[in-house]
Write an enzyme that holds these catalytic residues in place. Structure first.
Site, PDB file in Angstrom:
ATOM      1  N   GLY A  43       0.846  -1.126  -0.079  1.00 51.48           N
ATOM      2  CA  GLY A  43      -0.004   0.105  -0.020  1.00 51.48           C
ATOM      3  C   GLY A  43       0.887   1.109   0.109  1.00 51.48           C
ATOM      4  O   GLY A  43       2.232   1.011   0.011  1.00 51.48           O
ATOM      5  N   GLN A  44       0.295   2.388  -0.088  1.00 52.12           N
ATOM      6  CA  GLN A  44       1.113   3.795  -0.024  1.00 52.12           C
ATOM      7  C   GLN A  44       1.930   3.894   1.345  1.00 52.12           C
ATOM      8  O   GLN A  44       3.020   4.295   1.193  1.00 52.12           O
ATOM      9  CB  GLN A  44       0.326   4.873  -0.525  1.00 52.12           C
ATOM     10  N   TYR A  91     -17.600   3.135   7.710  1.00 51.52           N
ATOM     11  CA  TYR A  91     -15.787   3.201   7.866  1.00 51.52           C
ATOM     12  C   TYR A  91     -15.386   3.543   9.113  1.00 51.52           C
ATOM     13  O   TYR A  91     -14.324   2.943   9.903  1.00 51.52           O
ATOM     14  CB  TYR A  91     -15.100   3.892   6.929  1.00 51.52           C
ATOM     15  N   THR A 118      -8.043   6.466  11.875  1.00 56.05           N
ATOM     16  CA  THR A 118      -8.239   7.498  11.040  1.00 56.05           C
ATOM     17  C   THR A 118      -8.889   8.911  11.806  1.00 56.05           C
ATOM     18  O   THR A 118      -9.577   8.566  12.880  1.00 56.05           O
ATOM     19  CB  THR A 118      -9.365   6.977  10.007  1.00 56.05           C
ATOM     20  N   ASP A 119      -8.719   9.963  11.061  1.00 51.85           N
ATOM     21  CA  ASP A 119      -9.384  11.076  11.397  1.00 51.85           C
ATOM     22  C   ASP A 119     -10.998  11.043  11.476  1.00 51.85           C
ATOM     23  O   ASP A 119     -11.577  11.933  12.132  1.00 51.85           O
ATOM     24  CB  ASP A 119      -8.874  12.271  10.716  1.00 51.85           C
ATOM     25  N   ALA A 132      -6.624  -2.180   5.499  1.00 51.51           N
ATOM     26  CA  ALA A 132      -7.610  -1.266   5.932  1.00 51.51           C
ATOM     27  C   ALA A 132      -8.446  -1.779   4.905  1.00 51.51           C
ATOM     28  O   ALA A 132      -8.277  -1.832   3.589  1.00 51.51           O
ATOM     29  CB  ALA A 132      -7.589  -0.046   6.194  1.00 51.51           C
ATOM     30  N   LYS A 183     -13.594   1.341  11.950  1.00 52.43           N
ATOM     31  CA  LYS A 183     -12.271   1.779  12.594  1.00 52.43           C
ATOM     32  C   LYS A 183     -11.962   2.161  14.174  1.00 52.43           C
ATOM     33  O   LYS A 183     -11.069   1.713  14.749  1.00 52.43           O
ATOM     34  CB  LYS A 183     -11.443   2.853  11.789  1.00 52.43           C
TER      35      LYS A 183
END
Ligand code: NAP
Length: 295
Positions: free
Chosen positions: A10-11, A125, A101-102, A60, A129
Site C-alpha cells: 500500500g502507499q 468506515y 483515522t480522523d 484496511a 475503525k
C-alpha cells in the site's frame, strides 16, 4: 529489531518498508496474499512462525462508500482484523502498530482534535475503525494506535487506486476546469513523513494512542491550489461546497488532529506544505528511475 509490515504494497506500507530498511532495520514485508488480517488462523500461524519484534499493520478496507454498503466486510477487516493481530502479538510478545483515522470524529469541533476528545464517527468506515482501535487497546497493551489523516504516497493508495495529488495533476494536465470542496478542512499527510515518525516512535516504549498527521490545516480546495502552484500549472480551479457532490456517506467537516501528545515524546511532523513539496520531489525521482530502467 525485526519488523513485519502488513499491507506492505500500500502507499503507507511501501514508505514504511523503505524508511525502516534505510535505517538498517530487518523488514519482513507481507502482502494480503501472504497474510489476510481477517483470517484469524492465518494470522496466528504466520505471526507465530516469523517471530517479529514489531508488527506494523496498514491493512484496511477504506473505500468509504463501499464500507457503507458492506458493513460486515468493513468490520471483518477494520475491527476483527486488528483483534486477530493483537491476539497474535500478545501470544508472541511483539509490539503492534495499528493505523486508525480522523474519520472517528464527527468534525463538529473547530480546533484540532486531541486523543482525549470523544470520537463520534459519521459513517460505517469510521465506526469500524473505532471498533478496531478498541479491539487493540482491549487485547494487548504493547501497542501504538496511530490516527492519521488525508494520506498520499508515491506508491498510490492500493485500496483507492491513486491519490488526491495524482488526481489533481491529471486533471490539471488535461486542462479542463476543476471544482474542489472548500468546506472540509483536514491535514493532508505525505506517507513518507508519517513513515519517518513511526520509525522513531517504535524505538520508544511510550505505547498508546497517538495522532500523527502533518502540521497545519487546509481545505481540499486549498490543497489543490497549492499542488497547482508548486507544479506551476495554470488551472481553472473553483471552490465548491460539499453539497455539490452528493454522497450517501457523511464526512467530517473538520478533522485536524492535534500533535501535542506526539511532541510530548519528542517527535515533530513537518507542515503539510513541506510534505507536499517532499512528495512532488520523491515522485519526480521515482519517474526518473522508472524511465532510466526502461531504457
Ligand atoms: N488513505 C487515507 O487517506 C487514510 C486516512 C486516514 C487513515 N488511513 C489509514 O491508514 C492506513 C494505511 O492507508 P493507505 O492509504 O496506505 O492504504 P492502502 O494504500 O490502500 O494500503 C492498504 C493495504 O492493506 C492491504 N489490505 C487490505 N485488506 C487487507 C486484508 N484483509 N489483509 C491484509 N492486508 C489487507 C492492501 O492490500 P491490497 O493491495 O491487496 O488490497 C494494501 O496493501 C489504513 O489503516 C487506513 O485506514 C488512511
Amino acid at each position: 529489531m525485526q519488523v513485519a509490515i502488513i499491507g506492505a504494497n500500500g502507499q503507507l506500507g511501501t514508505d514504511l518498508c523503505r524508511e525502516l530498511a534505510a535505517q538498517s532495520v530487518s523488514v519482513l514485508p507481507l502482502t494480503r496474499r501472504e497474510l489476510d488480517v481477517s483470517d484469524s488462523a492465518q494470522v496466528e500461524r504466520v505471526l507465530g512462525s516469523i517471530k517479529a519484534d514489531v508488527v506494523i499493520s496498514t491493512a484496511a478496507f477504506h473505500k468509504v462508500e463501499e464500507c457503507e454498503k458492506q458493513a460486515a466486510q468493513s468490520f471483518a477487516v477494520n475491527a476483527v482484523g486488528p483483534r486477530n493481530l493483537a491476539l497474535a502479538c500478545r501470544q508472541n510478545n511483539a509490539v503492534l502498530v495499528h493505523f486508525s483515522t480522523d474519520y472517528v470524529f464527527d468534525g463538529g469541533q473547530c480546533q484540532p482534535y486531541m486523543e482525549t476528545d470523544l470520537p463520534r464517527p459519521l459513517n460505517v468506515y469510521g465506526v469500524s475503525k473505532l471498533a478496531g482501535e478498541h479491539m487493540v487497546r482491549l487485547t494487548w497493551e504493547r501497542h501504538f494506535v496511530i490516527r492519521t489523516c488525508g494520506l498520499y504516497g508515491v506508491a498510490g493508495s492500493a485500496g483507492k487506486g491513486g491519490n488526491f495529488v495524482e488526481t489533481m495533476l491529471k486533471k490539471g494536465h488535461e486542462g479542463s476546469p476543476v471544482r474542489v470542496v472548500n468546506d472540509q478542512v483536514l491535514t493532508p499527510t505525505f506517507t513518507g513523513d508519517l513513515a519517518e515518525a513511526v520509525a522513531k516512535l517504535i524505538q520508544t516504549e511510550s505505547y498508546g494512542l497517538y495522532h500523527i498527521s502533518a502540521e497545519g490545516e487546509c481545505s481540499w480546495y486549498e490543497f489543490a491550489h497549492k499542488i497547482f502552484e508548486l507544479e506551476k500549472l495554470a488551472v481553472d480551479l473553483t471552490p465548491v461546497s460539499t453539497n455539490e457532490f452528493p454522497s450517501p456517506v457523511q464526512r467530517p467537516a473538520y478533522s485536524v488532529l492535534s500533535k501535542q501528545k506526539l511532541k510530548g515524546v519528542g517527535l515533530r511532523m513537518p507542515s503539510w506544505e513541506h510534505g507536499l513539496t517532499h512528495y512532488l520531489a520523491a515522485r519526480r525521482d521515482a519517474r526518473k528511475t522508472a524511465n532510466t530502467s526502461l531504457r
